[in-house]
Motif scaffolding. Sequence first.
Motif, mmCIF file in Angstrom:
data_model
loop_
_atom_site.group_PDB
_atom_site.id
_atom_site.type_symbol
_atom_site.label_atom_id
_atom_site.label_comp_id
_atom_site.label_asym_id
_atom_site.label_seq_id
_atom_site.Cartn_x
_atom_site.Cartn_y
_atom_site.Cartn_z
ATOM 1 N N GLN A 16 7.824 28.768 9.302
ATOM 2 C CA GLN A 16 8.181 28.440 10.485
ATOM 3 C C GLN A 16 8.632 26.857 10.662
ATOM 4 O OE1 GLN A 16 8.360 30.643 13.172
ATOM 5 N NE2 GLN A 16 9.226 28.905 13.966
ATOM 6 N N ARG A 17 7.719 26.159 10.089
ATOM 7 C CA ARG A 17 8.292 24.712 10.254
ATOM 8 C C ARG A 17 9.746 24.437 9.680
ATOM 9 N NH1 ARG A 17 9.756 20.543 10.195
ATOM 10 N NH2 ARG A 17 8.886 18.340 9.981
ATOM 11 N N LEU A 18 10.012 25.158 8.375
ATOM 12 C CA LEU A 18 11.148 24.981 7.814
ATOM 13 C C LEU A 18 12.466 25.454 8.760
ATOM 14 C CD1 LEU A 18 10.383 25.646 4.151
ATOM 15 C CD2 LEU A 18 11.461 23.499 4.865
ATOM 16 N N ASP A 19 12.269 26.597 9.304
ATOM 17 C CA ASP A 19 12.996 27.342 10.167
ATOM 18 C C ASP A 19 13.288 26.245 11.470
ATOM 19 O OD1 ASP A 19 13.573 29.616 9.227
ATOM 20 O OD2 ASP A 19 11.997 30.879 10.207
ATOM 21 N N GLN A 21 13.060 23.063 11.652
ATOM 22 C CA GLN A 21 13.972 21.844 11.508
ATOM 23 C C GLN A 21 15.233 22.345 10.918
ATOM 24 O OE1 GLN A 21 12.001 19.527 8.648
ATOM 25 N NE2 GLN A 21 13.974 18.303 7.805
ATOM 26 N N ALA A 22 15.583 23.390 10.419
ATOM 27 C CA ALA A 22 16.951 23.989 10.218
ATOM 28 C C ALA A 22 17.710 24.299 11.482
ATOM 29 C CB ALA A 22 16.972 25.116 9.264
ATOM 30 N N TYR A 25 18.440 21.131 13.303
ATOM 31 C CA TYR A 25 19.668 20.689 12.700
ATOM 32 C C TYR A 25 21.158 21.460 13.257
ATOM 33 C CZ TYR A 25 17.193 17.966 9.001
ATOM 34 O OH TYR A 25 16.370 17.269 8.195
ATOM 35 N N GLN A 26 20.998 22.566 13.201
ATOM 36 C CA GLN A 26 22.105 23.215 13.707
ATOM 37 C C GLN A 26 22.370 23.075 15.253
ATOM 38 O OE1 GLN A 26 23.819 24.991 11.483
ATOM 39 N NE2 GLN A 26 23.691 27.026 11.808
ATOM 40 N N ILE A 92 12.898 14.331 12.822
ATOM 41 C CA ILE A 92 12.342 15.300 13.659
ATOM 42 C C ILE A 92 10.843 15.406 13.772
ATOM 43 C CG2 ILE A 92 12.353 17.732 14.102
ATOM 44 C CD1 ILE A 92 15.136 18.052 12.847
ATOM 45 N N THR A 93 10.328 15.389 14.800
ATOM 46 C CA THR A 93 8.720 15.851 14.930
ATOM 47 C C THR A 93 8.657 16.959 15.861
ATOM 48 O OG1 THR A 93 8.303 14.221 17.009
ATOM 49 C CG2 THR A 93 7.999 13.497 14.884
#
Lengths: 164, 164, 164
Positions: A16-19, A21-22, A25-26, A92-93
């Motif tokens: 979820q954390r990676l989603d 951040q990704a 970015y998008q 990002i936080t």
Amino acid sequence: MPDLEAVVTALQERVQRLDDQAAIYQLIANYGPAADSGWSEMAASLWTEDGIYDAQVGAWQGREAIAGMISGETHRKYILEGCAHILTMPYITIDGDSAVATCYGQLMRNDGDNFRVWRVTATRWELHRDPDGWRIANRVNKLLDGDPSARELLRQGIAEGMPR
Amino acid sequence: MPDLEAVVTALQERVQRLDDQAAIYQLIANYGPAADSGWSEMAASLWTEDGIYDAQVGAWQGREAIAGMISGETHRKYILEGCAHILTMPYITIDGDSAVATCYGQLMRNDGDNFRVWRVTATRWELHRDPDGWRIANRVNKLLDGDPSARELLRQGIAEGMPR
Amino acid sequence: MPDLEAVVTALQERVQRLDDQAAIYQLIANYGPAADSGWSEMAASLWTEDGIYDAQVGAWQGREAIAGMISGETHRKYILEGCAHILTMPYITIDGDSAVATCYGQLMRNDGDNFRVWRVTATRWELHRDPDGWRIANRVNKLLDGDPSARELLRQGIAEGMPR
């Protein structure tokens, strides 16, 4: 593996954390192409319904106002001469359904033989997770001309999450 | 957890999406260092066997032709004077084994005391997943000099996937 | 699913790889805001205790020395006039608790009406995983002025991991 369920739950949280951040970015990588192609509705759709864009040279609230800025005279002139709204990879936080991204914005303008770096700003994105994804609740730009407000913006963006 | 297998399958799909986005970032982040160090084979290896690089100032098809451009006179001159092919964080849409990434390219050239921003382009990467990873099937650059083709490229890149 | 435990173990490895790449992006995205806001302790905290910053114009070892550079005369002057230390999305290779990231650094300085691109460097980040996260063991900048050392740095950064 002692407790597979606990392992999978931990994995879900990391993914979820990676989603998030990704996805952020998008979102940020979408702004430049929307703005520089004059696609005002697309650019405005990155904000929440009543989101704010405080760009120092002007401030706009709500998607209609933001779309109006993109399709307005000043912006159109930049586009027709050739310009690029470039944003750097943000810091990002994330805190639940809220997030802050901090990066630099550059406005490059075609100058005939070369391009000039017309504006470099510190830019802060206060983001909110809506049912259809992350959206901008408030974006603030500060020109990096030595004014302390830009330093304050940068400092605030990284203070919210010390790198671990 | 009611059905652990279904949860793990869903996780696999999310991780695949993240892996793809991360791998495409790596691919694009590789190009500059390959091009600016004159490593023509490495740069060419980022393309599929018969991939195309349509850079407006010229177009090349196939790894051999692309390697030849990198090791050619014009490119070598830039390198010896000092240059940087900088690419921004792209907006990415993925559809199975195909993907499109859209970003900006900047060619910075050493000018003695400073660097000048010699070219700023909108750049589109049509990517294909090969057995050994993502490769470029077609890359197109359009100079941001006010010509509508650059706006069209930017618009097309974000239209394929509205931000969610 | 034949062996759920094996599937989950494989997922964990992929997520670890993604976590590392995401964390290294965060580390690099933190440097500019720390440096450009004059937050010397934050900037220094990105390095290991005895980490090195070899910026060609000078070299500093240890957090105290690096903090001293950020709060020093030269850097302070840039900040007060307006500057941005911009770093591009890096190419990353990870090997256990070590990693190398390779990207470009740009130092933009306010020039009154515009900004000038004062320095463009190839930059290499040799990273180490500490108990509290990824830290910089050694950062090296090479100005892209045509000197072969910058090309060597770029080449080395991508040679350690051919794109797959």
